[in-house]
Design an enzyme around this catalytic site. Structure first.
Site, PDB file in Angstrom:
ATOM      1  CB  VAL A   1      -0.870   0.012   1.282  1.00 19.61           C
ATOM      2  CG1 VAL A   1      -1.633   1.311   1.422  1.00 19.61           C
ATOM      3  CG2 VAL A   1      -1.831  -1.167   1.287  1.00 19.61           C
TER       4      VAL A   1
ATOM      5  CB  SER B   1       8.041   7.536  -2.003  1.00 21.35           C
ATOM      6  OG  SER B   1       7.297   7.935  -3.112  1.00 21.35           O
ATOM      7  NE  ARG B   2       6.674   0.847   1.269  1.00 19.11           N
ATOM      8  CZ  ARG B   2       5.375   0.609   1.070  1.00 19.11           C
ATOM      9  NH1 ARG B   2       4.481   1.527   1.335  1.00 19.11           N
ATOM     10  NH2 ARG B   2       4.966  -0.542   0.619  1.00 19.11           N
ATOM     11  CG  LEU B   3      10.570   9.297   1.400  1.00 16.87           C
ATOM     12  CD1 LEU B   3      10.779  10.471   0.471  1.00 16.87           C
ATOM     13  CD2 LEU B   3      11.895   8.909   2.074  1.00 16.87           C
TER      14      LEU B   3
END
Ligand SMILES: NC(=O)C1=CN([C@@H]2O[C@H](COP(=O)(O)OP(=O)(O)OC[C@H]3O[C@@H](n4cnc5c(N)ncnc54)[C@H](OP(=O)(O)O)[C@@H]3O)[C@@H](O)[C@H]2O)[C@@H](O)CC1
Ligand SMILES: Cc1cc2nc3c(=O)[nH]c(=O)nc-3n(C[C@H](O)[C@H](O)[C@H](O)COP(=O)(O)O)c2cc1C
Ligand SMILES: Cc1ncc(COP(=O)(O)O)c(C=O)c1O
Ligand SMILES: [K+]
Length: 507
Positions: free
Chosen positions: A299, A481-483
């Protein structure tokens, strides 16, 4: 716990030890089915074992049930159609998310199947889809004109067959086939013959919109099916009330059942073997769950930013804010948390427990002091707690030393629990090996009898609460973006006094 701790949401604990639930209908044998149905089931069991548990209706039975519902059982067509259409819309929403499949073309036929399509389109609109309707043969009855008016008032466009784009694959993500239902017979007549042909040729394309059929894949024989003869092959079928015999031939990925309105008398009369609907859902998946590529499951979190200047300086207050938001978001067990402990050999171990109170002094849960976790905590009185509130893309980590709460608080809390759970706590020598369920049940029955006069059930000495006093918190907010945002609170020395310091950690 009297006034010491703020009590979190009251949860009902359906203990393992309460009487076992009846077998779900889907797990019962199908001995009681009519012979003809049994034969078909046996035949299909060989190729599709998962389908063996459900019953399938003939065309005559389907029509008869319809008449019974709308006759002696007092339903109106409007009601049933509303529920059928809602079931279709919720089934679609379970598989095709509006973020990727918003463009829906609903092709509606002249009968009630078409009516289901009109209702489903309205619900899909409210769910965030952008439906367009093709309804070439309108019925003059007030039920249908009303449905059309409702759709028009939502500015849902209607398009004629001639105005449909030549290549349906470019403009639509989902095509709702609500052309024919269980009263279909013979060969499709214009203009539906051509529409069905277009759906068939659409499926030859490598990338095509997903076709969702309401009750019957249109053009199929209601009992014999028909895609071998060149008919449509829907990706999804939403059977209503009970699958019709043709559904045995359905080979698409998603088979759902909708129409959660069948009274027991009808289910009994027609010997319907149907799965139970989960929770409050209007639909239930039947047939095989889709095969998923686990490595591709992900996700991309999209959430508001979590900034240093927005958060509370006191982490307990920040926890309260997030906890309350999670409760407000409708999470079922916001207070469920993973508890990790280690034993004297530093071997870690995790399990879920329920948070039962928290304040600036710590976070409390209850358990058996002689359980695995109890023994770990006596060997190493330090633990980590973890909350994951999925729909908010949030995670909270809490760490610190652990101690037992005062016995009086455990007493107080123990007696606030349902009596069944109190007895359960006596019966369960938690984490020890049990020779079989019956051992627990027998003792449970015995104690239930013993305390049936309503007398006080004594708290076992080895049952009580633990309190974790946090020295570290981390609030995690998922971001694209996993940030992700990660704000960690740690207790640091400030002029000889411990004070909470906030640090942002790399995701
Ligand atoms: N309890 C339940 O289960 C509920 C069921 N519900 C829904 O009702 C559906 C059954 O509805 P239904 O009886 O109105 O029949 P359906 O198939 O939609 O169409 C009949 C129309 O099609 C026509 N037609 C027929 N053959 C044709 C052909 N070859 N070529 C062209 N036209 C043809 C026929 O015309 P006729 O042949 O009579 O001239 C008539 O106009 C059911 O599947 C479910 O979706 C829910 O709404 C409520 C609860
Ligand atoms: C959502 C959830 C909540 C639970 N809450 C508790 C609890 O509050 N107390 C408890 O002793 N066990 C609870 N359990 C059971 C524990 O996860 C675990 O099976 C049990 O405590 C034995 O763990 P142990 O052998 O590691 O001590 C819960 C399980 C789940 C799934
Ligand atoms: C074994 C066990 N003990 C205790 C609890 C917590 O129950 P209650 O909410 O009644 O305190 C649970 C909850 O799932 C549990 O499974
Ligand atoms: K249909």
């Amino acid at each position: 716990m009297k006034n010491v701790m703020r009590r979190v949401t009251t949860m009902t604990f359906s203990s393992l030890l309460q009487s076992p639930p009846p077998l779900p209908i889907s797990h019962r044998p199908f001995r009681s089915l009519p012979l003809a149905t049994q034969r078909i089931l046996t035949f299909c069991t060989k190729s599709k074992p998962n389908m063996a548990d459900f019953s399938y209706l003939s065309q005559r039975e389907a029509a008869e049930i319809d008449e019974t519902l709308m006759g002696p059982l007092g339903f109106t067509l409007d009601q049933l159609m509303e529920l059928a259409g809602l079931s279709v819309a919720t089934s679609i929403a379970e598989v095709y998310k509006p973020s990727e499949h918003s463009r829906v073309l609903a092709i509606c036929g002249p009968g009630n199947n078409g009516g289901d399509g009109l209702v489903a389109a309205r619900h899909l609109h409210h769910f965030g889809y952008k439906p367009i309707i093709c309804y070439p043969k309108r019925t003059a009855k007030s039920l249908y004109t009303g449905l059309v008016t409702q759709l028009e008032s939502l500015s849902i466009p209607f398009v004629s067959v001639d105005d449909l784009p030549e290549d349906l694959s470019k403009d639509f993500d989902v095509i709702l086939d609500a052309i024919f239902g269980f009263s279909f017979h013979g060969a499709p007549r214009p203009p539906f013959d051509d529409l069905i042909r277009r759906l068939v040729s659409l499926q030859m394309l490598q990338k095509h919109p997903s076709i969702v059929s309401v009750d019957i894949p249109s053009g199929w024989h209601v009992e014999e099916g028909g895609h071998e003869g060149g008919g449509i092959k829907p990706d999804m079928l939403v059977s209503l009330t009970a699958p019709k015999l043709c559904a045995k031939r359905f080979c698409g990925r998603h088979h759902f059942l909708g129409g959660r309105f069948v009274p027991p008398s009808v289910a009994e009369k027609y010997k319907l073997e149907l799965p139970s609907y989960p929770g409050t859902s209007m639909c239930v998946r039947i047939g095989k769950p889709p095969i998923v590529d686990i490595s591709a499951m992900r996700v991309n979190y999209v959430s508001p930013e979590l900034l240093e200047e927005q958060v509370e300086t006191d982490p307990t207050l920040q926890f309260r804010k997030w906890f309350d938001e999670a409760v407000a978001a409708g999470l079922r067990e916001t207070n469920a948390m993973a508890l990790s402990t280690t034993n004297k050999d530093r071997k870690p171990s995790s399990r879920m427990v329920l948070l039962k109170g928290y304040d600036e002094n710590g976070f409390v849960w209850f358990t058996n002091y002689e359980s695995k976790k109890g023994s770990d905590l006596s060997e190493n009185p330090c633990a980590a707690l973890l909350f994951y509130w999925e729909i908010l893309n949030r995670q909270v980590r809490i760490e610190g030393p652990v101690e037992r709460i005062p016995e009086s608080e455990s007493e107080y809390y123990f007696h606030s629990r349902p009596r069944g759970s109190q007895i359960g706590a006596i019966v369960s020598k938690q984490s020890s090996v049990v020779p079989g369920r019956h051992v627990l049940y027998d003792e449970y029955e015995e104690l239930t009898k013993k305390y049936s006069d309503g007398s006080v059930i004594p708290k076992p000495e080895n049952w009580g609460g633990f309190r974790l006093r946090p020295n570290l918190f981390e609030f995690w907010q998922g971001q694209p973006s996993r940030l992700h945002d990660r704000l960690q609170y740690s207790l640091e020395d400030a002029n000889g006094k411990p004070a909470w310091k906030i640090h942002r950690l790399a995701p």
